[in-house]
Design a protein around this motif. Structure first.
Motif, PDB file in Angstrom:
ATOM      1  N   GLU A 111       0.842  -1.204   0.000  1.00  0.00           N
ATOM      2  CA  GLU A 111       0.000   0.000   0.000  1.00  0.00           C
ATOM      3  C   GLU A 111       0.877   1.253   0.000  1.00  0.00           C
ATOM      4  O   GLU A 111       0.879   2.046   0.946  1.00  0.00           O
ATOM      5  CB  GLU A 111      -0.942  -0.019   1.206  1.00  0.00           C
ATOM      6  CG  GLU A 111      -1.989  -1.123   1.144  1.00  0.00           C
ATOM      7  CD  GLU A 111      -2.995  -1.032   2.274  1.00  0.00           C
ATOM      8  OE1 GLU A 111      -3.480   0.083   2.550  1.00  0.00           O
ATOM      9  OE2 GLU A 111      -3.286  -2.068   2.889  1.00  0.00           O
ATOM     10  N   SER A 114      -0.606   4.842   0.386  1.00  0.00           N
ATOM     11  CA  SER A 114      -1.219   5.190   1.665  1.00  0.00           C
ATOM     12  C   SER A 114      -0.807   6.603   2.076  1.00  0.00           C
ATOM     13  O   SER A 114       0.315   7.038   1.792  1.00  0.00           O
ATOM     14  CB  SER A 114      -0.754   4.190   2.732  1.00  0.00           C
ATOM     15  OG  SER A 114      -0.964   4.708   4.030  1.00  0.00           O
ATOM     16  N   PRO A 115      -1.685   7.350   2.748  1.00  0.00           N
ATOM     17  CA  PRO A 115      -1.304   8.680   3.248  1.00  0.00           C
ATOM     18  C   PRO A 115      -0.076   8.643   4.155  1.00  0.00           C
ATOM     19  O   PRO A 115       0.604   9.658   4.314  1.00  0.00           O
ATOM     20  CB  PRO A 115      -2.556   9.141   4.011  1.00  0.00           C
ATOM     21  CG  PRO A 115      -3.682   8.388   3.377  1.00  0.00           C
ATOM     22  CD  PRO A 115      -3.107   7.051   3.013  1.00  0.00           C
ATOM     23  N   ARG A 116       0.222   7.481   4.741  1.00  0.00           N
ATOM     24  CA  ARG A 116       1.429   7.369   5.570  1.00  0.00           C
ATOM     25  C   ARG A 116       2.694   7.378   4.707  1.00  0.00           C
ATOM     26  O   ARG A 116       3.783   7.643   5.216  1.00  0.00           O
ATOM     27  CB  ARG A 116       1.389   6.085   6.398  1.00  0.00           C
ATOM     28  CG  ARG A 116       0.216   5.969   7.339  1.00  0.00           C
ATOM     29  CD  ARG A 116       0.359   4.759   8.257  1.00  0.00           C
ATOM     30  NE  ARG A 116       0.589   3.537   7.505  1.00  0.00           N
ATOM     31  CZ  ARG A 116      -0.371   2.787   6.977  1.00  0.00           C
ATOM     32  NH1 ARG A 116      -1.644   3.172   7.103  1.00  0.00           N
ATOM     33  NH2 ARG A 116      -0.082   1.688   6.334  1.00  0.00           N
ATOM     34  N   LYS A 117       2.530   7.041   3.438  1.00  0.00           N
ATOM     35  CA  LYS A 117       3.682   6.935   2.536  1.00  0.00           C
ATOM     36  C   LYS A 117       3.820   8.139   1.610  1.00  0.00           C
ATOM     37  O   LYS A 117       4.930   8.560   1.282  1.00  0.00           O
ATOM     38  CB  LYS A 117       3.548   5.674   1.681  1.00  0.00           C
ATOM     39  CG  LYS A 117       3.410   4.370   2.444  1.00  0.00           C
ATOM     40  CD  LYS A 117       4.741   3.872   2.937  1.00  0.00           C
ATOM     41  CE  LYS A 117       4.588   2.478   3.535  1.00  0.00           C
ATOM     42  NZ  LYS A 117       5.890   1.940   4.001  1.00  0.00           N
ATOM     43  N   SER A 119       2.086  12.079   0.493  1.00  0.00           N
ATOM     44  CA  SER A 119       1.150  13.173   0.717  1.00  0.00           C
ATOM     45  C   SER A 119       0.186  13.238  -0.473  1.00  0.00           C
ATOM     46  O   SER A 119       0.405  12.608  -1.514  1.00  0.00           O
ATOM     47  CB  SER A 119       1.898  14.496   0.851  1.00  0.00           C
ATOM     48  OG  SER A 119       2.491  14.843  -0.406  1.00  0.00           O
ATOM     49  N   THR A 143      -6.589   0.721  -3.597  1.00  0.00           N
ATOM     50  CA  THR A 143      -6.000   1.707  -2.684  1.00  0.00           C
ATOM     51  C   THR A 143      -5.463   2.911  -3.451  1.00  0.00           C
ATOM     52  O   THR A 143      -5.364   4.006  -2.896  1.00  0.00           O
ATOM     53  CB  THR A 143      -4.869   1.097  -1.830  1.00  0.00           C
ATOM     54  OG1 THR A 143      -3.756   0.735  -2.661  1.00  0.00           O
ATOM     55  CG2 THR A 143      -5.343  -0.122  -1.049  1.00  0.00           C
ATOM     56  N   ARG A 147      -7.587   6.712  -3.879  1.00  0.00           N
ATOM     57  CA  ARG A 147      -6.807   7.862  -3.390  1.00  0.00           C
ATOM     58  C   ARG A 147      -6.734   8.974  -4.423  1.00  0.00           C
ATOM     59  O   ARG A 147      -6.803  10.167  -4.078  1.00  0.00           O
ATOM     60  CB  ARG A 147      -5.388   7.379  -3.037  1.00  0.00           C
ATOM     61  CG  ARG A 147      -4.463   8.498  -2.510  1.00  0.00           C
ATOM     62  CD  ARG A 147      -4.588   8.612  -1.012  1.00  0.00           C
ATOM     63  NE  ARG A 147      -4.007   9.834  -0.498  1.00  0.00           N
ATOM     64  CZ  ARG A 147      -2.706  10.014  -0.238  1.00  0.00           C
ATOM     65  NH1 ARG A 147      -1.859   9.014  -0.428  1.00  0.00           N
ATOM     66  NH2 ARG A 147      -2.266  11.151   0.240  1.00  0.00           N
ATOM     67  N   TRP A 283      -2.324  -9.093   8.587  1.00  0.00           N
ATOM     68  CA  TRP A 283      -2.433  -7.761   7.995  1.00  0.00           C
ATOM     69  C   TRP A 283      -3.139  -7.863   6.646  1.00  0.00           C
ATOM     70  O   TRP A 283      -3.418  -8.948   6.147  1.00  0.00           O
ATOM     71  CB  TRP A 283      -1.056  -7.109   7.851  1.00  0.00           C
ATOM     72  CG  TRP A 283      -0.136  -7.745   6.828  1.00  0.00           C
ATOM     73  CD1 TRP A 283       0.133  -9.068   6.667  1.00  0.00           C
ATOM     74  CD2 TRP A 283       0.627  -7.067   5.833  1.00  0.00           C
ATOM     75  NE1 TRP A 283       1.031  -9.268   5.639  1.00  0.00           N
ATOM     76  CE2 TRP A 283       1.352  -8.052   5.110  1.00  0.00           C
ATOM     77  CE3 TRP A 283       0.785  -5.728   5.487  1.00  0.00           C
ATOM     78  CZ2 TRP A 283       2.208  -7.731   4.058  1.00  0.00           C
ATOM     79  CZ3 TRP A 283       1.661  -5.417   4.436  1.00  0.00           C
ATOM     80  CH2 TRP A 283       2.353  -6.404   3.741  1.00  0.00           C
TER      81      TRP A 283
END
Length: 384
Positions: A111, A114-117, A119, A143, A147, A283
């Motif tokens: 992923e 992902s917003p964690r990876k 911006s 995903t 986004r 996960w």
């Protein structure tokens, strides 16, 4: 076409230390290099030279510490038609600047949007710079498309696969020979072998299989659990979780066997050891390549409904899906089913091998990738 592969910086290519991305690269490189000029960028390793040509494929290795910068400098000097970046979408920014005339394909194996990876701005820029984006499952594809609005046409699922020349199903003469030898090596001939293959991580869930073993042994007293893998690919160091696994296993003695890390070029033999293979992922698994490998070996499969796993395993068709994935009792019931109803398990295994033979060999993967590269090649380079 003149192609460049940029492997992720975690592990070297070829896959001497494992890694799903590196194994996939090893699988498609011999096929794609028959028709295209191919260079593979990867990290340095003490067992490999920094530069070499293997069977017509150029390997250029740079230190992990300066990996992206060194590749960008190399791309500036070499005009590649298509650059395929594996699982590192942020790398497209310096690489596109270094080689604006190249077309870029970004493949996602996790992923990574992902917003964690990334911006919001980075996600949009990556989508703009990439001519095509491929994902290892529809789960990962979603995903990305969820986004970035309007990205559906640019993102395509390209499933991974296996090498049919190295995976011999357990019902073949070669498969039976290998199965007998490896079961003898670990002292499990005549046993019902429950097999786990993967990193020893809570996300992979092997603790649940040890917890399930007591229940399984009540009905199958000759069962053993074989756990194949290390803490991190070729790393066999025992961390807190590894100690927890061994503490859970201690009351069972030789009923639980830890093999430690097994190299990618030997793992196919280990799949033949099992009477049932269990992927106990906790996960949201992108889509673990062990599913292709277990199907290729003809070993009955139990898996969870996490992430993309259910895209290639259908319940009681070519495997058994555990939906209550956090429950050791659920795994115990699934294992009991597969060990009790052996004809059903064999039917699922036969279906699994037919499935991978028909759609998931490395020839299939290479053909799908080549179509993506050709579409990218015939597109105009995206502007900076």
């Amino acid at each position: 076409m003149k192609l460049a592969f940029v492997s992720s910086e975690k592990l070297p290519s070829p896959a001497i230390r494992g890694g799903a991305i590196q194994v996939m690269i090893d699988g498609v490189v011999p096929i794609l290099s028959q028709k295209h000029s191919l260079t593979v960028y990867t990290i340095t390793d003490e067992l490999l030279p920094n530069y070499e040509v293997r069977e017509g494929v150029t390997y250029i290795r740079f230190p992990r510490e300066t990996y992206v910068r060194d590749i960008a400098a190399s791309l500036k000097q070499n005009a590649y038609d298509v650059v395929h970046i594996f699982n590192r979408p942020k790398s497209i920014f310096p690489f596109k600047e270094a080689s604006p005339s190249s077309r870029f394909v970004v493949s996602l194996h996790n992923e990574m949007f992902s917003p964690r990876k990334l911006s919001d701005d980075e996600a949009r820029r990556c989508m703009n710079y990439a001519t095509k984006i491929t994902t290892v499952s529809d789960y990962i594809r979603k995903t990305v498309t969820d986004r970035v609005a309007g990205s559906d046409d640019k993102v395509r699922t390209v499933y991974s696969g296996f090498d049919p020349s190295t995976f011999h199903p357990r019902w073949s003469d070669k498969g039976r020979e290998i199965r007998k030898a490896i079961r003898s090596r670990y002292g499990v001939r005549g046993k019902k072998v429950i097999l786990f293959i993967g990193r020893l991580s809570p996300n992979k869930g092997p603790h649940l299989l040890i917890e399930a073993l007591g229940t399984v042994l009540k009905k199958h007293p000759n069962a053993v659990l074989v756990i194949v893998g290390g803490r991190w690919y070729s790393d066999n160091a025992i961390n807190d979780y590894g100690r927890r696994l061994r503490a859970l296993a201690k009351p069972y003695g030789r009923k639980v066997i830890f093999t430690k890390f097994v190299p990618a070029n030997k793992i196919q033999d280990y799949f033949l050891m099992g009477d049932v293979f269990v992927c106990s992922s906790q996960w949201q698994e992108p889509l673990a390549r062990v599913h292709y490998e277990a199907m290729a070996a003809g070993t009955p499969i139990i898996t969870t409904n996490r992430g993309g796993n259910g895209e290639v395993i259908k319940h009681k068709e070519n495997g058994y899906i555990v939906r209550d994935y956090q429950s050791s009792a659920s795994f115990a019931r699934a294992i009991d089913y597969m060990l009790t109803y052996r004809k059903e398990a064999r039917r699922m295994a036969l279906n699994g091998r037919r499935k991978v033979d028909s759609a998931f060999t490395y020839s299939h993967v290479a053909d799908r990738l080549e179509k993506v590269y050709l579409e990218a090649f015939h597109s105009s380079p995206t502007p900076l």
